[in-house]
Write an enzyme that holds these catalytic residues in place. Structure first.
Site, PDB file in Angstrom:
ATOM      1  N   LYS A   9       8.346  62.559 -28.999  1.00  0.00           N
ATOM      2  CA  LYS A   9       8.284  61.231 -28.362  1.00  0.00           C
ATOM      3  C   LYS A   9       6.898  60.981 -27.768  1.00  0.00           C
ATOM      4  O   LYS A   9       6.310  59.923 -27.956  1.00  0.00           O
ATOM      5  CB  LYS A   9       9.334  61.142 -27.244  1.00  0.00           C
ATOM      6  CG  LYS A   9       9.128  59.949 -26.335  1.00  0.00           C
ATOM      7  CD  LYS A   9      10.141  59.885 -25.230  1.00  0.00           C
ATOM      8  CE  LYS A   9       9.664  60.321 -23.865  1.00  0.00           C
ATOM      9  NZ  LYS A   9       8.602  59.611 -23.221  1.00  0.00           N
ATOM     10  N   ASN A  10       6.383  61.979 -27.056  1.00  0.00           N
ATOM     11  CA  ASN A  10       5.122  61.752 -26.351  1.00  0.00           C
ATOM     12  C   ASN A  10       3.916  61.694 -27.279  1.00  0.00           C
ATOM     13  O   ASN A  10       2.823  61.346 -26.860  1.00  0.00           O
ATOM     14  CB  ASN A  10       4.918  62.830 -25.276  1.00  0.00           C
ATOM     15  CG  ASN A  10       5.858  62.631 -24.096  1.00  0.00           C
ATOM     16  OD1 ASN A  10       6.548  61.612 -24.024  1.00  0.00           O
ATOM     17  ND2 ASN A  10       5.883  63.585 -23.182  1.00  0.00           N
ATOM     18  N   CYS A  14      10.265  56.030 -16.167  1.00  0.00           N
ATOM     19  CA  CYS A  14      11.017  56.927 -15.301  1.00  0.00           C
ATOM     20  C   CYS A  14      10.593  56.779 -13.846  1.00  0.00           C
ATOM     21  O   CYS A  14       9.430  56.510 -13.562  1.00  0.00           O
ATOM     22  CB  CYS A  14      10.737  58.374 -15.712  1.00  0.00           C
ATOM     23  SG  CYS A  14      11.753  58.939 -17.047  1.00  0.00           S
ATOM     24  N   ARG A  28       3.189  57.205 -10.063  1.00  0.00           N
ATOM     25  CA  ARG A  28       2.584  57.123 -11.396  1.00  0.00           C
ATOM     26  C   ARG A  28       1.542  56.008 -11.510  1.00  0.00           C
ATOM     27  O   ARG A  28       1.694  55.060 -12.274  1.00  0.00           O
ATOM     28  CB  ARG A  28       3.672  56.963 -12.465  1.00  0.00           C
ATOM     29  CG  ARG A  28       4.688  58.074 -12.391  1.00  0.00           C
ATOM     30  CD  ARG A  28       5.611  58.097 -13.554  1.00  0.00           C
ATOM     31  NE  ARG A  28       5.032  58.793 -14.688  1.00  0.00           N
ATOM     32  CZ  ARG A  28       5.710  59.092 -15.793  1.00  0.00           C
ATOM     33  NH1 ARG A  28       6.955  58.733 -15.903  1.00  0.00           N
ATOM     34  NH2 ARG A  28       5.135  59.730 -16.780  1.00  0.00           N
ATOM     35  N   ASP A  46       8.059  68.534 -17.801  1.00  0.00           N
ATOM     36  CA  ASP A  46       9.215  67.932 -18.470  1.00  0.00           C
ATOM     37  C   ASP A  46      10.354  68.936 -18.714  1.00  0.00           C
ATOM     38  O   ASP A  46      11.459  68.538 -19.054  1.00  0.00           O
ATOM     39  CB  ASP A  46       8.794  67.307 -19.813  1.00  0.00           C
ATOM     40  CG  ASP A  46       8.057  65.999 -19.608  1.00  0.00           C
ATOM     41  OD1 ASP A  46       8.038  65.500 -18.463  1.00  0.00           O
ATOM     42  OD2 ASP A  46       7.491  65.469 -20.578  1.00  0.00           O
ATOM     43  N   ARG A  79      16.205  57.407 -24.313  1.00  0.00           N
ATOM     44  CA  ARG A  79      14.792  57.026 -24.447  1.00  0.00           C
ATOM     45  C   ARG A  79      14.011  58.114 -25.167  1.00  0.00           C
ATOM     46  O   ARG A  79      12.999  57.827 -25.809  1.00  0.00           O
ATOM     47  CB  ARG A  79      14.158  56.847 -23.064  1.00  0.00           C
ATOM     48  CG  ARG A  79      14.501  55.550 -22.377  1.00  0.00           C
ATOM     49  CD  ARG A  79      13.715  55.403 -21.078  1.00  0.00           C
ATOM     50  NE  ARG A  79      12.398  55.987 -21.240  1.00  0.00           N
ATOM     51  CZ  ARG A  79      11.790  56.778 -20.368  1.00  0.00           C
ATOM     52  NH1 ARG A  79      12.371  57.084 -19.246  1.00  0.00           N
ATOM     53  NH2 ARG A  79      10.590  57.276 -20.618  1.00  0.00           N
TER      54      ARG A  79
HETATM   55  C1  UD1 Z   1       2.888  62.139 -19.907  1.00  0.00           C
HETATM   56  C2  UD1 Z   1       4.226  62.273 -20.588  1.00  0.00           C
HETATM   57  C3  UD1 Z   1       5.289  62.780 -19.622  1.00  0.00           C
HETATM   58  C4  UD1 Z   1       4.829  64.059 -18.929  1.00  0.00           C
HETATM   59  C5  UD1 Z   1       3.431  63.884 -18.333  1.00  0.00           C
HETATM   60  C6  UD1 Z   1       2.856  65.154 -17.755  1.00  0.00           C
HETATM   61  C7  UD1 Z   1       4.080  60.532 -22.277  1.00  0.00           C
HETATM   62  C8  UD1 Z   1       4.618  59.252 -22.805  1.00  0.00           C
HETATM   63  N1  UD1 Z   1       4.610  60.988 -21.112  1.00  0.00           N
HETATM   64  O1  UD1 Z   1       3.048  61.134 -18.898  1.00  0.00           O
HETATM   65  O2  UD1 Z   1       6.485  63.024 -20.345  1.00  0.00           O
HETATM   66  O3  UD1 Z   1       5.730  64.379 -17.897  1.00  0.00           O
HETATM   67  O4  UD1 Z   1       2.512  63.397 -19.331  1.00  0.00           O
HETATM   68  O5  UD1 Z   1       2.859  66.163 -18.714  1.00  0.00           O
HETATM   69  O6  UD1 Z   1       3.260  61.176 -22.895  1.00  0.00           O
HETATM   70  N2  UD1 Z   1      -1.911  60.184 -12.376  1.00  0.00           N
HETATM   71  C9  UD1 Z   1      -2.720  59.564 -11.469  1.00  0.00           C
HETATM   72  N3  UD1 Z   1      -3.506  58.544 -11.915  1.00  0.00           N
HETATM   73  C10 UD1 Z   1      -3.510  58.133 -13.198  1.00  0.00           C
HETATM   74  C11 UD1 Z   1      -2.676  58.786 -14.117  1.00  0.00           C
HETATM   75  C12 UD1 Z   1      -1.897  59.819 -13.670  1.00  0.00           C
HETATM   76  O7  UD1 Z   1      -2.742  59.918 -10.286  1.00  0.00           O
HETATM   77  O8  UD1 Z   1      -4.258  57.195 -13.530  1.00  0.00           O
HETATM   78  C13 UD1 Z   1      -1.030  61.279 -11.910  1.00  0.00           C
HETATM   79  C14 UD1 Z   1       0.449  60.912 -12.060  1.00  0.00           C
HETATM   80  O9  UD1 Z   1       0.899  60.171 -10.966  1.00  0.00           O
HETATM   81  C15 UD1 Z   1       1.104  62.257 -12.156  1.00  0.00           C
HETATM   82  C16 UD1 Z   1       0.047  63.097 -12.875  1.00  0.00           C
HETATM   83  O10 UD1 Z   1      -1.185  62.404 -12.760  1.00  0.00           O
HETATM   84  O11 UD1 Z   1       1.320  62.792 -10.879  1.00  0.00           O
HETATM   85  C17 UD1 Z   1       0.350  63.336 -14.346  1.00  0.00           C
HETATM   86  O12 UD1 Z   1       0.406  62.111 -15.032  1.00  0.00           O
HETATM   87  P1  UD1 Z   1      -0.018  61.948 -16.557  1.00  0.00           P
HETATM   88  O13 UD1 Z   1      -0.550  63.229 -17.078  1.00  0.00           O
HETATM   89  O14 UD1 Z   1      -0.863  60.737 -16.660  1.00  0.00           O
HETATM   90  O15 UD1 Z   1       1.378  61.668 -17.233  1.00  0.00           O
HETATM   91  P2  UD1 Z   1       1.767  60.495 -18.208  1.00  0.00           P
HETATM   92  O16 UD1 Z   1       0.703  60.280 -19.203  1.00  0.00           O
HETATM   93  O17 UD1 Z   1       2.259  59.347 -17.406  1.00  0.00           O
END
Ligand code: UD1
Length: 421
Positions: free
Chosen positions: A22-23, A117, A122, A308, A400
């Site tokens: 999915k990711n 989620c 986030r 995850d 999802r």
């Molecule tokens: C992706 C995955 C999700 C997984 C996560 C971490 C997808 C669709 N989802 O989510 O399943 O749990 O990686 O492995 O690929 N953060 C910030 N600022 C930002 C972006 C992120 O502070 O601009 C923080 C987030 O709040 C969180 C952490 O960084 O605490 C990790 O987020 P991120 O690696 O961006 O996860 P996603 O890409 O949202």
């Protein structure tokens, strides 16, 4: 509202084949917006989030043909709007990955507030920091973010990510493919999904080096063309079925799993006494050989233990001998499943980002919620070993991200079913 009912199933046995990730598939589909040519993505799982992403591509003007099972053909000859549809964006947090390609191709993108989620705030500050470094101007008004490239278009730069965010790395990677000059992403995410995306982009004509390390180098090109690409297997789904064998003390061959992508899960299962063997086709897991014992886990960005799998692993730890500590370092609010596991008798306590699982508990069925996608998987796992029936609500979260989850579990001998009211 649909629910999943799970009964105690005894040891699960047999084989299961992991679907496309999915990711990975979500950013891969978003990347097709970077070119007017035809792109073909193969091994696409049938998931609610994938459906939303296909609708999203159409909303931007792309033609999407998914008439053949598992194959999605996208042709974005023309981008008709750069504004994200609020309803679709609200439904799926990962809609953010459309920002990079649209900004790169059209010089502008407008995105409403995010959905997905409920595991913490986030934010998208790191995505925006990256776009700003490439020369984009960012304004926020009425719950929308407006991102516009400068008069020169996007221009390559060195970008340091304060945290190796997966989504930010993907967005910057895609935006930089068409920027002028060279972009360097420092402290980039190293997840296999980043490598998969870079592989597709390079097939499309991008010049990306060292994806999968913490320093990615992208040399901008004038245009990208079409490509054919197969999605990597879902390492989180693989981990979930490995845990299904462990928690039920069964024997499951998880086919199509890539061992290198799930190393920390293998190590932690072994530490607790589970037998794990790498096979030609995947990973064989046997939870019946020894008495299983406690082990501590700490979630980290890849190659560390995946956040995850934290909740499914916690369900497992509730059933082993001895007390374990789980520390969540990636998300700030990812213990919502604790309340649900406690309804089933797990007796877990939390303080800040740490949970203590006393272990050795006989779980009992209860009415529980799938508080997020992976928490839903944890509820199924717990339900498989609980006495009486476990009734899981809010299962749209599970759908999802897990393809055919009920029939895959049934194929291993699990006693569960989906019911619609
Ligand atoms: C992706 C995955 C999700 C997984 C996560 C971490 C997808 C669709 N989802 O989510 O399943 O749990 O990686 O492995 O690929 N953060 C910030 N600022 C930002 C972006 C992120 O502070 O601009 C923080 C987030 O709040 C969180 C952490 O960084 O605490 C990790 O987020 P991120 O690696 O961006 O996860 P996603 O890409 O949202």
């Amino acid at each position: 509202m649909a629910r999943i009912l799970v009964n105690n199933s005894g040891p699960l046995n047999g084989e299961v084949t992991v679907s496309g990730a999915k990711n990975s598939v979500l950013p891969l589909l978003a990347a097709t917006l970077l070119t007017e040519d035809n792109c073909i993505i193969e091994g696409v799982p049938s998931l609610a989030d994938v459906h939303i992403m296909k609708e999203m591509l159409k909303s931007f003007g792309a033609e999407v043909d998914d008439s053949e099972d598992g194959i999605v053909n996208v042709k974005a000859s023309e981008i008709l709007t750069v504004e994200g549809n609020p309803e679709l964006v609200q439904e799926m947090r990962a809609s953010t990955v459309a920002m990079g390609p649209l900004l790169a191709r059209c010089g502008k993108v407008v995105m409403p507030m995010q959905g997905g989620c409920t595991i913490g705030k986030r934010p998208i500050d790191l995505h925006l920091k990256g776009f700003r470094s490439l020369g984009a101007k960012i304004t926020e008004e009425e719950g929308r973010v407006i991102i516009e490239a400068g008069p020169e278009g996007l221009v390559g730069d060195a970008i340091y990510l304060d945290f190796p965010s997966v989504g930010a790395t993907e967005n910057i990677l895609m935006a930089a493919t068409l920027a002028k000059g060279t972009t360097i992403i420092e402290n980039a995410a190293k997840e296999p999904e980043i490598v998969d995306l870079a592989n597709l982009l390079n097939k499309m004509g991008a010049k990306i080096k060292s994806a999968g390390t913490d320093l990615i180098r992208i040399e901008g090109v004038e245009r990208l063309s079409g490509a054919v690409h197969g999605v990597i297997p879902d390492r989180i789904e693989a981990g979930t079925f490995m845990l299904a064998a462990a928690i039920t003390r069964g024997k499951v061959h998880v086919k199509n799993a890539i061992p290198g992508h799930v190393r920390p899960i293998i190590s932690k299962l072994k530490e607790s006494g589970v037998y794990v063997e790498i096979t030609d086709e995947g990973i064989y897991v046997d939870g019946s050989r020894e008495e299983l014992v406690a082990t501590d886990i700490k979630t980290l960005p890849y190659p560390g233990f995946p956040t995850d799998i934290q909740s499914p692993f916690m369900a497992f730890l509730a059933t082993v001998q001895g007390s374990s500590v789980v520390r969540e370092t990636v998300f700030e609010n990812r213990f919502m499943h604790v309340v649900e596991l406690n309804r089933m008798g797990a007796d877990i306590t939390t303080e800040n980002r740490e949970a203590v699982i006393p272990g050795g508990k006989k779980l009992h069925g209860a009415k529980v919620r799938a508080t997020d996608l992976r928490a839903g998987a944890a509820m199924i796992l717990a339900g498989l070993v609980a006495s009486e029936t476990t009734e899981i609500s809010e299962i749209y979260h599970i759908e999802r991200g897990y393809e055919d989850i009920v029939s895959k579990f049934k194929g291993l001998g699990a006693d569960l079913m989906k019911v619609e009211d």
